[in-house]
Design a protein around this motif. Sequence first.
Motif, PDB file in Angstrom:
ATOM      1  N   ASP A 269     -13.943  18.996 -37.909  1.00 33.54           N
ATOM      2  CA  ASP A 269     -13.155  19.488 -39.034  1.00 33.54           C
ATOM      3  C   ASP A 269     -12.299  20.560 -38.753  1.00 33.54           C
ATOM      4  O   ASP A 269     -11.713  21.198 -39.358  1.00 33.54           O
ATOM      5  N   THR A 270     -12.350  20.952 -37.241  1.00 35.22           N
ATOM      6  CA  THR A 270     -11.668  22.140 -36.722  1.00 35.22           C
ATOM      7  C   THR A 270     -10.153  22.129 -37.150  1.00 35.22           C
ATOM      8  O   THR A 270      -9.840  23.332 -37.682  1.00 35.22           O
ATOM      9  N   LEU A 271      -9.458  21.226 -36.846  1.00 33.80           N
ATOM     10  CA  LEU A 271      -8.094  21.126 -37.404  1.00 33.80           C
ATOM     11  C   LEU A 271      -8.009  21.582 -38.762  1.00 33.80           C
ATOM     12  O   LEU A 271      -6.875  22.127 -39.115  1.00 33.80           O
ATOM     13  N   ARG A 272      -8.894  21.006 -39.701  1.00 38.95           N
ATOM     14  CA  ARG A 272      -8.325  21.492 -41.132  1.00 38.95           C
ATOM     15  C   ARG A 272      -8.668  22.905 -41.440  1.00 38.95           C
ATOM     16  O   ARG A 272      -8.090  23.455 -42.055  1.00 38.95           O
ATOM     17  N   LEU A 273      -9.649  23.611 -40.764  1.00 33.81           N
ATOM     18  CA  LEU A 273      -9.881  24.861 -40.516  1.00 33.81           C
ATOM     19  C   LEU A 273      -8.758  25.804 -40.416  1.00 33.81           C
ATOM     20  O   LEU A 273      -8.306  26.598 -40.689  1.00 33.81           O
ATOM     21  N   TYR A 274      -8.102  25.325 -39.062  1.00 31.91           N
ATOM     22  CA  TYR A 274      -6.989  25.926 -38.583  1.00 31.91           C
ATOM     23  C   TYR A 274      -5.879  26.061 -39.559  1.00 31.91           C
ATOM     24  O   TYR A 274      -5.116  27.042 -40.010  1.00 31.91           O
ATOM     25  N   PHE A 275      -5.559  24.737 -40.377  1.00 35.20           N
ATOM     26  CA  PHE A 275      -4.535  24.759 -41.256  1.00 35.20           C
ATOM     27  C   PHE A 275      -4.875  25.582 -42.713  1.00 35.20           C
ATOM     28  O   PHE A 275      -4.007  26.160 -43.208  1.00 35.20           O
ATOM     29  N   LEU A 276      -6.229  25.508 -42.760  1.00 35.25           N
ATOM     30  CA  LEU A 276      -6.520  26.372 -43.879  1.00 35.25           C
ATOM     31  C   LEU A 276      -6.404  27.764 -43.551  1.00 35.25           C
ATOM     32  O   LEU A 276      -5.838  28.502 -44.440  1.00 35.25           O
ATOM     33  N   CYS A 277      -6.664  28.350 -42.382  1.00 34.68           N
ATOM     34  CA  CYS A 277      -6.640  29.761 -42.123  1.00 34.68           C
ATOM     35  C   CYS A 277      -4.882  30.104 -42.098  1.00 34.68           C
ATOM     36  O   CYS A 277      -4.867  31.257 -42.067  1.00 34.68           O
ATOM     37  N   ALA A 278      -4.362  29.227 -41.835  1.00 34.71           N
ATOM     38  CA  ALA A 278      -2.987  29.671 -41.727  1.00 34.71           C
ATOM     39  C   ALA A 278      -2.153  29.393 -42.767  1.00 34.71           C
ATOM     40  O   ALA A 278      -0.847  28.874 -42.871  1.00 34.71           O
ATOM     41  N   HIS A 279      -2.559  29.115 -43.852  1.00 29.58           N
ATOM     42  CA  HIS A 279      -2.086  28.890 -45.113  1.00 29.58           C
ATOM     43  C   HIS A 279      -0.786  29.576 -45.717  1.00 29.58           C
ATOM     44  O   HIS A 279      -0.721  30.798 -45.273  1.00 29.58           O
ATOM     45  N   PRO A 280       0.142  28.845 -45.824  1.00 29.93           N
ATOM     46  CA  PRO A 280       1.383  29.817 -46.260  1.00 29.93           C
ATOM     47  C   PRO A 280       1.369  30.986 -47.084  1.00 29.93           C
ATOM     48  O   PRO A 280       2.095  31.879 -47.319  1.00 29.93           O
ATOM     49  N   SER A 281       0.399  30.968 -48.097  1.00 34.30           N
ATOM     50  CA  SER A 281       0.336  31.765 -49.001  1.00 34.30           C
ATOM     51  C   SER A 281      -0.410  33.264 -48.717  1.00 34.30           C
ATOM     52  O   SER A 281      -0.404  34.117 -49.313  1.00 34.30           O
ATOM     53  N   LEU A 282      -0.880  33.022 -47.342  1.00 33.63           N
ATOM     54  CA  LEU A 282      -1.388  34.231 -46.548  1.00 33.63           C
ATOM     55  C   LEU A 282      -0.497  35.040 -46.066  1.00 33.63           C
ATOM     56  O   LEU A 282       0.261  34.594 -45.283  1.00 33.63           O
ATOM     57  N   SER A 283      -0.619  36.350 -45.831  1.00 34.10           N
ATOM     58  CA  SER A 283       0.143  37.236 -45.027  1.00 34.10           C
ATOM     59  C   SER A 283      -0.209  37.090 -43.739  1.00 34.10           C
ATOM     60  O   SER A 283      -1.545  36.448 -43.398  1.00 34.10           O
ATOM     61  N   PRO A 284       0.298  37.220 -42.604  1.00 33.05           N
ATOM     62  CA  PRO A 284       0.058  37.178 -41.080  1.00 33.05           C
ATOM     63  C   PRO A 284      -1.147  37.748 -40.779  1.00 33.05           C
ATOM     64  O   PRO A 284      -2.166  37.250 -40.301  1.00 33.05           O
ATOM     65  N   SER A 285      -1.180  39.097 -41.299  1.00 32.54           N
ATOM     66  CA  SER A 285      -2.439  39.805 -40.886  1.00 32.54           C
ATOM     67  C   SER A 285      -3.706  39.107 -41.451  1.00 32.54           C
ATOM     68  O   SER A 285      -4.837  39.007 -40.812  1.00 32.54           O
TER      69      SER A 285
ATOM     70  N   THR B 170      -6.592  28.274 -28.695  1.00 31.89           N
ATOM     71  CA  THR B 170      -5.592  27.262 -28.540  1.00 31.89           C
ATOM     72  C   THR B 170      -5.949  26.020 -27.652  1.00 31.89           C
ATOM     73  O   THR B 170      -5.766  24.851 -27.784  1.00 31.89           O
ATOM     74  N   ARG B 171      -6.943  26.309 -26.701  1.00 28.61           N
ATOM     75  CA  ARG B 171      -7.409  25.189 -26.070  1.00 28.61           C
ATOM     76  C   ARG B 171      -8.093  24.515 -26.884  1.00 28.61           C
ATOM     77  O   ARG B 171      -8.099  23.170 -26.896  1.00 28.61           O
ATOM     78  N   GLN B 172      -9.099  24.984 -27.983  1.00 27.56           N
ATOM     79  CA  GLN B 172      -9.770  24.238 -29.142  1.00 27.56           C
ATOM     80  C   GLN B 172      -8.796  23.382 -29.744  1.00 27.56           C
ATOM     81  O   GLN B 172      -9.053  22.092 -30.066  1.00 27.56           O
ATOM     82  N   LEU B 173      -7.746  23.853 -30.273  1.00 25.88           N
ATOM     83  CA  LEU B 173      -6.688  23.150 -30.968  1.00 25.88           C
ATOM     84  C   LEU B 173      -6.021  22.164 -30.369  1.00 25.88           C
ATOM     85  O   LEU B 173      -5.931  20.968 -30.912  1.00 25.88           O
ATOM     86  N   ALA B 174      -5.830  22.343 -28.805  1.00 27.59           N
ATOM     87  CA  ALA B 174      -5.223  21.198 -28.147  1.00 27.59           C
ATOM     88  C   ALA B 174      -6.124  20.167 -28.063  1.00 27.59           C
ATOM     89  O   ALA B 174      -5.645  18.888 -27.694  1.00 27.59           O
ATOM     90  N   ALA B 175      -7.378  20.318 -28.082  1.00 27.39           N
ATOM     91  CA  ALA B 175      -8.383  19.244 -28.043  1.00 27.39           C
ATOM     92  C   ALA B 175      -8.448  18.455 -29.026  1.00 27.39           C
ATOM     93  O   ALA B 175      -8.918  17.285 -29.113  1.00 27.39           O
ATOM     94  N   VAL B 176      -7.858  18.953 -30.385  1.00 27.72           N
ATOM     95  CA  VAL B 176      -8.107  18.082 -31.580  1.00 27.72           C
ATOM     96  C   VAL B 176      -6.596  17.711 -32.042  1.00 27.72           C
ATOM     97  O   VAL B 176      -6.604  17.059 -32.923  1.00 27.72           O
ATOM     98  N   ILE B 177      -5.399  18.102 -31.619  1.00 27.47           N
ATOM     99  CA  ILE B 177      -4.204  17.706 -31.970  1.00 27.47           C
ATOM    100  C   ILE B 177      -3.265  17.555 -30.846  1.00 27.47           C
ATOM    101  O   ILE B 177      -3.349  18.153 -29.870  1.00 27.47           O
ATOM    102  N   ASP B 178      -2.670  16.244 -30.750  1.00 22.98           N
ATOM    103  CA  ASP B 178      -1.636  15.933 -29.750  1.00 22.98           C
ATOM    104  C   ASP B 178      -0.297  16.252 -29.996  1.00 22.98           C
ATOM    105  O   ASP B 178       0.307  15.435 -30.884  1.00 22.98           O
ATOM    106  N   HIS B 179       0.089  17.492 -29.846  1.00 23.03           N
ATOM    107  CA  HIS B 179       1.292  18.055 -30.166  1.00 23.03           C
ATOM    108  C   HIS B 179       1.936  18.744 -28.799  1.00 23.03           C
ATOM    109  O   HIS B 179       1.373  19.708 -28.382  1.00 23.03           O
TER     110      HIS B 179
END
Length: 381
Positions: A93-109, A189-198
């Motif tokens: 479920d790592t990819l889902r967590l990445y997207f959740l943590c980078a939700h557009p409603s959150l400030s960058p910090s 980022t290595r972890q993300l690259a392992a779960v998404i082909d982009h």
Amino acid sequence: MDELLLRSLTPGVLGILVRRGADFAAAEDAVQDALVEAVRVWPAEPPRDPKGWLVTVAWRRFLDTARADTARRRREDLVDEEPAPGPAPGADDTLRLYFLCAHPSLSPSSAVALTLRAVGGLTTRQIAEAYLVPEATMAQRISRAKRTVRGVRFDRPGDVATVLRVLYLVFNEGYSGDVDLAAEAIRLTRQLAAVIDHPEVAGLLALMVLHHARRAGRIASDGTLVPLAEQDRGRWDTTSIAEGVEILQAALARDRLGEFQAQAAIAALHADAPTAGETDWVQIVEWYDELVGLTGNPVVRLNRAVAVGEADGPRAGLAALAALDDSLPRYSAVAAHLHERDGDLVRAARLYAEAAHRAADVAERDHLTRQAARLNTRLRH
């Protein structure tokens, strides 16, 4: 105690709890409690299945919290749903967590802090030390972020670009406290690259690896900043440079150019030059042209002016600079460099001093101050 193992297991454990129906904020708290318990217990009693152990402990902590809620019926349902002990599910479920943590409603910090906690497995104290803020301040920031994403569901694909920008923010923080955020960003980022082909995920990974490969040459033994042209290239990590170039070439071969791939191509050309004088500035300008077309970013145009000055001479660089807003960060520093190369030392010295006054980074400010002093000394003699 294998801290890296704990951190690598964190997103998978958190994802399992969320998939079972736990609210993200409560699940993240439960996982943090399980990590603390692991630090206490594992040295004496290492589990055969570390991930399964963490899932079991975290789920029970979540249930303990749920039992204190007023929703008795839901509480009883959760208890009934408790799975039998055994190996943890293999779903990632790592990819889902990445997207959740980078939700557009959150400030960058907030997005950065939540990513480091939920996906990186860092403690609040470690994140606070890395960002040089009190632990209580960081705890509040993370709590606000978790409240913001509470109840968010993944009905549509997440925004990869937002995730990558969060990771790039982490990388650019560098090193502070006991956490090397640049290395942590590469790991994530290595972890993300392992779960998404982009291709842009690969582009960002290549960019990070190439920049990190030059890290040892950036700072002198006395702590002062060393400009790229003056760095000892023998201190660069050639193995990492080769890896970064290989990752980049595979991404570019897919013919879906993005800004991180273009930035990585520029970094690769710098890393590939045996000496500063052998840098292929003409090709770097071409890549900056691509990057300007992709982003329109004025800071990219500013960096392009430097490259034009190297490829076509300082007058050409100054002409490119003249089209930009002089309030841009580092504008004065770039102008100083180009005027010095053009022989106008008086104006260059004044601009270096002005740039030093504007610089937010201490190392950069000290470097620019020394540049101004160097030219003023030459002018006096």
